[in-house]
Design an enzyme around this catalytic site. Sequence first.
Site, PDB file in Angstrom:
ATOM      1  CB  SER A  90      -0.916   0.003   1.220  1.00 49.63           C
ATOM      2  OG  SER A  90      -1.410   1.300   1.475  1.00 49.63           O
ATOM      3  CB  SER A 101      -2.886   4.747   1.862  1.00 48.68           C
ATOM      4  OG  SER A 101      -3.530   4.732   0.619  1.00 48.68           O
ATOM      5  CB  THR A 153      -7.544  -0.012  -2.265  1.00 46.18           C
ATOM      6  OG1 THR A 153      -6.902  -0.222  -3.519  1.00 46.18           O
ATOM      7  CG2 THR A 153      -7.081  -1.063  -1.271  1.00 46.18           C
ATOM      8  CE  LYS A 182     -10.303   2.021  -5.510  1.00 43.80           C
ATOM      9  NZ  LYS A 182      -9.551   2.800  -6.513  1.00 43.80           N
ATOM     10  CG  ASN A 186     -11.441   6.794  -3.751  1.00 43.23           C
ATOM     11  OD1 ASN A 186     -12.377   7.534  -4.060  1.00 43.23           O
ATOM     12  ND2 ASN A 186     -10.209   7.240  -3.619  1.00 43.23           N
ATOM     13  CB  ALA A 243      -9.676   1.698 -10.667  1.00 45.75           C
ATOM     14  CE1 TYR A 284       2.946   3.218  -4.906  1.00 45.42           C
ATOM     15  CE2 TYR A 284       0.784   2.362  -5.441  1.00 45.42           C
ATOM     16  CZ  TYR A 284       1.839   2.477  -4.563  1.00 45.42           C
ATOM     17  OH  TYR A 284       1.800   1.844  -3.363  1.00 45.42           O
TER      18      TYR A 284
END
Length: 242
Positions: A14, A16, A61, A65, A86, A128, A204
């Site tokens: 993660s 976050s 996530t 979602k 989200n 997403a 990412y």
Amino acid sequence: MRLFGLIGMPLAQSFSKKYFTEKFEKEGIADSMYELFPLEEIHQLSDLLLRHSNLEGLNVTIPYKEQVLPYLHAIDEEAKAIGACNCIKIKDGKLTGFNTDAPAFRESLLQQLQPHHNKALVLGTGGAAKAVVHVLRGLGIPFTYVSRSSGSGLVYEELSREIMEEYPLIINTTPLGSFPKVDTAPAIPYEYLTERHYLYDLVYNPAKTLFLQQGEERGATIKNGYEMLVGQAELSWKIWNT
């Protein structure tokens, strides 16, 4: 102590927790913590809320979602239109759902979008993807879903040279290529990519997935999902504090 966190499965990689922990340290926010809450099933959310009565906000996530929607007491109009949430604000025991993916994606996408990037292939059909197509509709960009099985849009095997030329914007909303499975990529015909294409990957980590590498090798514009993640995180923080 104010508590915030992320629900989903898996959460080992993660973004976050690291992001918010560093944010709290850097900005001198001493009264807040951000934790990871991996849930095997979405119904475990109820127990989580009972165990942590000081929870004020959650990010959501994969794969929850969409599954989280029935657990919300209220939902923001944009999240309702998207059909995916989200970000959850928790106040007085009430859960209100938002979607910060969509505005964050929009801002990030527009930075390199050119007028000829006027039709999009959206790889994947999950939560997403719903935020992505909401943005595309708002920008007036026609799109087609691409997935492994027929049902909505195209399957990967149908992507011909003509289709690849017709759709210069290609957005990966799947987890393919993300760490640790960095040797995977959506099964598009990369040999048909040109400098007219714009490949956007919601992944990412790594910063340059195999999907993006193959686009870059053929001169395409590329962008990963880091800016979008930062944007949605900051929008979530704003929601939790208003």
